[in-house]
Design an enzyme around this catalytic site. Structure first.
Site, short mmCIF file in Angstrom:
data_model
loop_
_atom_site.label_atom_id
_atom_site.label_comp_id
_atom_site.label_asym_id
_atom_site.label_seq_id
_atom_site.Cartn_x
_atom_site.Cartn_y
_atom_site.Cartn_z
N ASN A 1 -4.07 7.89 0.39
CA ASN A 1 -3.95 8.69 -0.82
C ASN A 1 -5.18 8.45 -1.70
O ASN A 1 -5.33 7.37 -2.27
CB ASN A 1 -2.67 8.29 -1.56
CG ASN A 1 -2.48 9.04 -2.86
OD1 ASN A 1 -3.33 9.81 -3.28
ND2 ASN A 1 -1.34 8.82 -3.50
N HIS B 1 -1.58 17.76 -1.68
CA HIS B 1 -1.88 16.38 -2.04
C HIS B 1 -1.36 15.48 -0.92
O HIS B 1 -0.32 15.76 -0.32
CB HIS B 1 -1.21 16.03 -3.36
CG HIS B 1 -1.43 14.61 -3.77
ND1 HIS B 1 -2.67 14.03 -3.78
CD2 HIS B 1 -0.57 13.64 -4.18
CE1 HIS B 1 -2.58 12.78 -4.17
NE2 HIS B 1 -1.30 12.50 -4.41
N CYS C 1 -3.42 12.14 -9.98
CA CYS C 1 -3.70 12.76 -8.67
C CYS C 1 -3.88 14.27 -8.72
O CYS C 1 -4.44 14.86 -7.79
CB CYS C 1 -2.61 12.42 -7.68
SG CYS C 1 -2.35 10.68 -7.48
N1 ACO Z 1 4.62 -3.63 4.13
C1 ACO Z 1 5.81 -4.08 4.54
N2 ACO Z 1 6.93 -3.94 3.80
C2 ACO Z 1 6.83 -3.29 2.63
C3 ACO Z 1 5.62 -2.79 2.14
C4 ACO Z 1 4.48 -2.99 2.94
N3 ACO Z 1 3.27 -2.55 2.60
N4 ACO Z 1 5.82 -2.21 0.96
C5 ACO Z 1 7.12 -2.32 0.68
N5 ACO Z 1 7.75 -2.98 1.70
C6 ACO Z 1 9.14 -3.32 1.84
C7 ACO Z 1 9.89 -3.29 0.53
O1 ACO Z 1 9.73 -4.51 -0.14
C8 ACO Z 1 11.31 -3.07 1.01
O2 ACO Z 1 11.82 -4.32 1.40
P1 ACO Z 1 13.38 -4.70 1.14
O3 ACO Z 1 14.16 -3.64 1.86
O4 ACO Z 1 13.50 -6.05 1.72
O5 ACO Z 1 13.54 -4.63 -0.35
C9 ACO Z 1 11.15 -2.24 2.26
O6 ACO Z 1 9.77 -2.34 2.65
C10 ACO Z 1 11.52 -0.77 2.12
O7 ACO Z 1 10.92 -0.22 0.99
P2 ACO Z 1 11.28 1.26 0.56
O8 ACO Z 1 10.85 1.45 -0.85
O9 ACO Z 1 12.69 1.55 0.92
O10 ACO Z 1 10.38 2.12 1.54
P3 ACO Z 1 10.26 3.66 1.57
O11 ACO Z 1 10.72 4.17 2.85
O12 ACO Z 1 10.78 4.32 0.34
O13 ACO Z 1 8.68 3.87 1.54
C11 ACO Z 1 6.88 4.35 0.07
C12 ACO Z 1 7.94 3.33 0.46
C13 ACO Z 1 5.94 4.55 1.21
C14 ACO Z 1 6.11 3.81 -1.13
C15 ACO Z 1 7.57 5.68 -0.27
O14 ACO Z 1 8.62 5.48 -1.18
C16 ACO Z 1 6.61 6.66 -0.88
O15 ACO Z 1 5.76 7.18 -0.20
N6 ACO Z 1 6.76 6.97 -2.15
C17 ACO Z 1 5.95 7.93 -2.83
C18 ACO Z 1 4.51 7.77 -2.55
C19 ACO Z 1 3.81 7.60 -3.80
O16 ACO Z 1 4.40 7.40 -4.80
N7 ACO Z 1 2.50 7.63 -3.73
C20 ACO Z 1 1.68 7.46 -4.85
C21 ACO Z 1 2.01 8.40 -5.89
S1 ACO Z 1 0.80 8.47 -6.96
C22 ACO Z 1 0.09 9.85 -6.59
O17 ACO Z 1 -0.09 10.26 -5.50
C23 ACO Z 1 -0.24 10.41 -7.70
#
Ligand code: ACO
Length: 378
Positions: free
Chosen positions: A279, A249, A111
């Site tokens: 993203n 980003h 990214c």
């Molecule tokens: N729809 C519904 N539920 C979902 C989804 C979805 N699309 N995806 C995950 N869940 C569920 C999970 O399974 C989990 O369920 P559980 O509690 O029963 O286990 C629950 O939602 C909560 O998941 P969390 O991981 O706690 O959610 P969080 O609030 O951390 O958000 C997210 C997840 C959006 C991915 C966040 O962690 C994030 O933005 N992380 C960084 C973003 C990122 O890495 N982007 C790409 C990077 S790469 C780049 O840009 C280079």
């Protein structure tokens, strides 16, 4: 020593829009979950190749700068969406542009590829290696997304944008750059199925598995971008108050808000596109920059801050002093062919070629990084 002014900018967004509702037709997810966790409502899915997106974006940037492609010295293709490893993608853009004199290189830091490319091309201009360059940020993630994995499939979109850099004696362009890599966490984001490591393991091309630890990436991204931003400002003797606009980003609205808070910049001075494009990896920063210019958010002579992070986990913060001109010198007639399918139809076609039962994905479990390293180190 000369500087590298940003004299042109142009974006190319594929027209097909994939909504959160579209995603919930084939994934167990909802508009409410995606919006509240990420801020995303829509993203784009491309019907053309990444080289085509890049060529249109670069043509628009060159027209904006008033620069003939035949006078271009360097093309940097920033991104991890390559048609093929050999020949590289930048050479495809060179042919399509008719930029016969330009050197052409691909640069992949995930990214952050556009920002790393901008820093590299700036250094090459400042050292006198080239006089001008086009730097592209492009991604075509829809083609290698694992559409059965809701953890990642809802987060990404396709797009491209480019800037033109030209040598100048005026002190402007990228004047500060902090680049780094939090490699301890490199396993937290990994796309299995691409690369030499999978050769001979029965892998079907384009059939990927994503290792993705969102919470680890979230925390490390906030820390890395915040610290890099503070450092790049301090190295220049500036504070957050001097920053006119942050063009970050766009991986998650909550990440952007956290970085802005740590950096001490109010959200009114942060440019956000994540709600409409998701993203787009390497394309997020240049697309946001183009739209900030289109909307009159970039003031002549102002300071811009560009923090980013990506797989690796690479990170950066660039400090850009904008020049006098905030309007294009010209426009390119180049455009994409019309799209005849909806975004959901495009995605369903890609999904139809992915094996939902993991048959061909069996090979994706091997080799591990440690195994491939062991071959090298003995
Ligand atoms: N729809 C519904 N539920 C979902 C989804 C979805 N699309 N995806 C995950 N869940 C569920 C999970 O399974 C989990 O369920 P559980 O509690 O029963 O286990 C629950 O939602 C909560 O998941 P969390 O991981 O706690 O959610 P969080 O609030 O951390 O958000 C997210 C997840 C959006 C991915 C966040 O962690 C994030 O933005 N992380 C960084 C973003 C990122 O890495 N982007 C790409 C990077 S790469 C780049 O840009 C280079």
């Amino acid at each position: 020593m000369s500087y590298a002014a940003i004299t042109g900018w142009g974006k190319c967004m594929p027209p097909a829009v994939l909504t959160n509702e579209d995603l919930s037709t084939f994934l167990e997810t909802s508009d409410e979950w995606i919006t509240s966790r990420t801020g995303m409502k829509e993203r784009r899915v491309s019907h053309v190749s990444a080289v085509e997106l890049s060529t249109v974006a670069a043509s628009r940037a060159l027209a904006c700068a008033g620069l003939d492609p035949r006078d271009l010295d360097l093309i940097v293709y920033g991104g991890c969406s390559n048609e093929e490893q050999v020949p590289n993608s930048a050479s495809g853009v060179q042919v399509a542009l008719g930029a016969t004199k330009a050197a052409a290189m691909d640069l992949n830091t995930a990214c952050t590829s556009f920002c790393y490319g901008l820093a590299a091309a700036t250094a090459m201009i400042r050292s006198g290696t080239v006089r001008n360059a086009v730097v592209i940020g492009v991604e075509l993630i829809s083609r290698y997304m694992d559409w059965s994995n809701r953890n990642v499939a809802v987060l990404f979109g396709d797009g491209a944008a480019a800037v033109v850099l030209q040598a100048t004696e005026r002190e402007e362009g990228v004047l500060g750059a902090v680049l780094g890599c939090d490699a301890e966490a490199r396993a937290s984001l990994r796309v299995r199925g691409f690369g030499c490591g999978y050769a001979g393991h029965g892998v079907t091309l384009g059939d990927t598995l994503w290792d993705f630890d969102g919470q680890v990436i979230f925390k490390r991204a906030v820390a890395a971008m915040s610290q890099a931003s503070t450092r790049v400002l301090a190295e220049r003797g500036l504070t957050a108050d001097d920053v006119s606009l942050v063009v970050p980003h766009q991986a998650n609205l909550r990440i952007i808000e956290a970085v802005a808070k740590y950096a001490g910049v109010p959200m009114e001075r942060v440019f956000v596109t994540v709600h409409k494009y998701g993203n787009m990896s390497s394309a997020t920063v240049p697309v946001a920059l183009c739209e900030a210019l289109e909307e009159g958010r970039v003031r002549p002579g102002s300071w811009l801050l560009m923090p980013a992070f990506g797989g690796g986990l690479t990170y950066n913060a660039l400090l850009v002093k904008w020049g006098d001109r905030v309007t294009p010198l010209g426009e390119s007639p180049r455009t994409l062919p019309p799209v005849t399918e909806t975004a959901l139809e495009l995605v369903n076609r890609i999904r139809a070629n992915q094996d939902p039962h993991g048959r061909s994905k069996a090979g994706l479990t091997a080799p591990t990084f440690a195994e491939s390293l062991a071959v090298v180190t003995g």
